[in-house]
Motif scaffolding. Sequence first.
Motif, short mmCIF file in Angstrom:
data_model
loop_
_atom_site.label_atom_id
_atom_site.label_comp_id
_atom_site.label_asym_id
_atom_site.label_seq_id
_atom_site.Cartn_x
_atom_site.Cartn_y
_atom_site.Cartn_z
N TRP A 85 107.12 77.41 -13.26
CA TRP A 85 107.14 77.86 -11.86
C TRP A 85 106.43 76.81 -11.03
O TRP A 85 105.38 76.30 -11.43
N PRO A 86 106.99 76.44 -9.87
CA PRO A 86 106.35 75.38 -9.06
C PRO A 86 104.93 75.75 -8.64
O PRO A 86 104.57 76.93 -8.56
N GLU A 87 104.14 74.73 -8.37
CA GLU A 87 102.76 74.93 -7.94
C GLU A 87 102.75 75.64 -6.58
O GLU A 87 103.53 75.33 -5.69
N VAL A 88 101.84 76.60 -6.44
CA VAL A 88 101.78 77.43 -5.23
C VAL A 88 100.66 76.94 -4.32
O VAL A 88 99.51 76.79 -4.76
N THR A 89 100.99 76.68 -3.07
CA THR A 89 100.01 76.30 -2.06
C THR A 89 100.24 77.12 -0.80
O THR A 89 101.28 77.77 -0.65
N SER A 90 99.27 77.10 0.11
CA SER A 90 99.41 77.78 1.39
C SER A 90 99.60 76.74 2.48
O SER A 90 98.99 75.67 2.46
N THR A 91 100.48 77.06 3.41
CA THR A 91 100.73 76.16 4.52
C THR A 91 101.03 76.98 5.76
O THR A 91 101.22 78.19 5.69
N GLU A 102 106.20 74.68 -4.75
CA GLU A 102 106.89 73.39 -4.75
C GLU A 102 106.05 72.37 -5.51
O GLU A 102 104.81 72.40 -5.46
N MET A 103 106.72 71.47 -6.23
CA MET A 103 105.99 70.44 -6.97
C MET A 103 106.93 69.27 -7.27
O MET A 103 108.15 69.41 -7.28
#
Length: 298
Positions: A85-91, A102-103
């Motif tokens: 699963w792609p890396e999770v970030t906050s934006t 997304e990664m």
Amino acid sequence: MSVDDDKYPGDSGRRRFVKGVVGGASLAGVGAVGSATVNSVTASGGSGGGTTQAMAIENTAGPAPRGMPQIPIEIDGDGAIRGVWPEVTSTTEQGVQVQVAEMDMGGQTYSSEWFQYCGVETYTGIQPGFEPEGGNYFHSGADPAYQWQADAMSGGDRFTVDLFSDYETWGNGIGVEGMGKPATGTWRSQGTEDVITIQLLRSPLIEELANSGSVRAPNGETYEADGDTQEWLQASTSQGFIAWLNKCTHFCCVPGFKENEGSARYDAENGVYCPCHQSVYVPFQIVSTVFTSRPRPD
């Protein structure tokens, strides 16, 4: 490539099994009905969606507008197989704080938007921050498509490498033997009402493509991967295992690799065949595809 390039080309020589059924916008955008609505909301603030580039198993025939997106895999120390699963970030998008999955992987930008079509964008498991019960492992469904799987597994069991030990010789009377051993299952769906259907395949062809970029298959075909594709395969596959979201990009049916005896009528007995409208996919031809992914609900 533009989004419009995802529509049927004017003169491609590809076989046509469904003509004049749906408009080009439906085919190009999402492979399902409701394209006008989708086109109006793909820029929805905080919801993702829009023009997306994904790595997919190639669509080679039939009305499907593009390939089915690949799911990168990894194998843990116990031999259990899971999807990455792609890396999770906050934006912040248009003034709204959202999570993004997304990664960078194998020279590509791998994103959860790869899977946002056919209504999957509404599923709990496709939400970036969702943590499924038992992690991101692939599980057998309750009604598998292959007899070997029904004999060896129960619904909910994890897939492990040892179950595919005969992958170099496996056959079921459809097409030729030695193309690989398939299974059907689910991903990020444990403990949810929505089921994300996947197909898992272990193949010596995938193994060789990742290692050398070229392979001569038992069916007489030669498959090749250029440098970028080989880099991607080295990062997204392991020990010959490859997986993809098993939703036909035409009308969201569920295709199958070497699953349907009728596939031979469409030269698809050694590939992935969708019996609904005769779309054909080749898991040994991995391509970059551009499409309009649907936005996730706010």
